[in-house]
Motif scaffolding. Sequence first.
Motif, mmCIF file in Angstrom:
data_model
loop_
_atom_site.group_PDB
_atom_site.id
_atom_site.type_symbol
_atom_site.label_atom_id
_atom_site.label_comp_id
_atom_site.label_asym_id
_atom_site.label_seq_id
_atom_site.Cartn_x
_atom_site.Cartn_y
_atom_site.Cartn_z
ATOM 1 N N GLY A 29 20.724 66.297 -66.305
ATOM 2 C CA GLY A 29 20.347 64.933 -65.943
ATOM 3 C C GLY A 29 20.685 63.907 -66.999
ATOM 4 O O GLY A 29 20.010 62.884 -67.115
ATOM 5 N N LYS A 30 21.735 64.130 -67.772
ATOM 6 C CA LYS A 30 22.092 63.236 -68.868
ATOM 7 C C LYS A 30 23.089 62.156 -68.478
ATOM 8 O O LYS A 30 23.422 61.314 -69.296
ATOM 9 N N ALA A 48 28.521 54.438 -64.578
ATOM 10 C CA ALA A 48 27.519 55.420 -65.007
ATOM 11 C C ALA A 48 27.502 55.514 -66.529
ATOM 12 O O ALA A 48 28.503 55.222 -67.198
ATOM 13 N N VAL A 49 26.355 55.912 -67.071
ATOM 14 C CA VAL A 49 26.214 56.025 -68.526
ATOM 15 C C VAL A 49 25.716 57.403 -68.919
ATOM 16 O O VAL A 49 24.976 58.050 -68.181
ATOM 17 N N PHE A 50 26.150 57.827 -70.106
ATOM 18 C CA PHE A 50 25.650 59.057 -70.705
ATOM 19 C C PHE A 50 24.442 58.666 -71.533
ATOM 20 O O PHE A 50 24.494 57.710 -72.307
ATOM 21 N N GLN A 51 23.340 59.391 -71.400
ATOM 22 C CA GLN A 51 22.083 59.002 -72.038
ATOM 23 C C GLN A 51 21.905 59.627 -73.416
ATOM 24 O O GLN A 51 20.852 60.171 -73.711
ATOM 25 N N GLY A 53 22.365 62.253 -74.934
ATOM 26 C CA GLY A 53 21.861 63.603 -75.129
ATOM 27 C C GLY A 53 20.354 63.718 -75.114
ATOM 28 O O GLY A 53 19.801 64.752 -75.437
ATOM 29 N N ILE A 54 19.651 62.651 -74.740
ATOM 30 C CA ILE A 54 18.186 62.680 -74.694
ATOM 31 C C ILE A 54 17.771 62.830 -73.235
ATOM 32 O O ILE A 54 17.952 61.922 -72.436
ATOM 33 N N ALA A 55 17.250 63.986 -72.904
ATOM 34 C CA ALA A 55 16.799 64.227 -71.530
ATOM 35 C C ALA A 55 15.468 63.510 -71.300
ATOM 36 O O ALA A 55 14.689 63.303 -72.221
ATOM 37 N N ARG A 56 15.230 63.124 -70.071
ATOM 38 C CA ARG A 56 13.952 62.488 -69.728
ATOM 39 C C ARG A 56 12.822 63.505 -69.863
ATOM 40 O O ARG A 56 12.999 64.679 -69.551
ATOM 41 N N PRO A 57 11.643 63.077 -70.315
ATOM 42 C CA PRO A 57 10.520 64.021 -70.428
ATOM 43 C C PRO A 57 10.080 64.510 -69.053
ATOM 44 O O PRO A 57 10.127 63.775 -68.087
ATOM 45 N N SER A 58 9.665 65.731 -68.980
ATOM 46 C CA SER A 58 9.215 66.273 -67.695
ATOM 47 C C SER A 58 7.753 65.888 -67.470
ATOM 48 O O SER A 58 7.023 65.593 -68.404
#
Length: 65
Positions: A29-30, A48-51, A53-58
């Motif tokens: 989901g990055k 679209a953007v690359f985030q 390398g920080i994934a969203r918290p679950s």
Amino acid sequence: MKLRLDEWLARNFAPAPAIRTARLWIKDGKIYPAPVKVGRAYYVEENAVFQNGIARPSLASRIPQ
């Protein structure tokens, strides 16, 4: 307009990372908005953007114990 994943990578990174790496980013989901898989290829929104390398918290991490 949507671009094939390899085209999007070439436009946004120099040098472009491997397709396998980008597929891992999609799985994690990055890339936002999320690419769409059509057949064997992924298509990504042009903007679209690359985030970073920080994934969203679950949501599971927010449940108090």
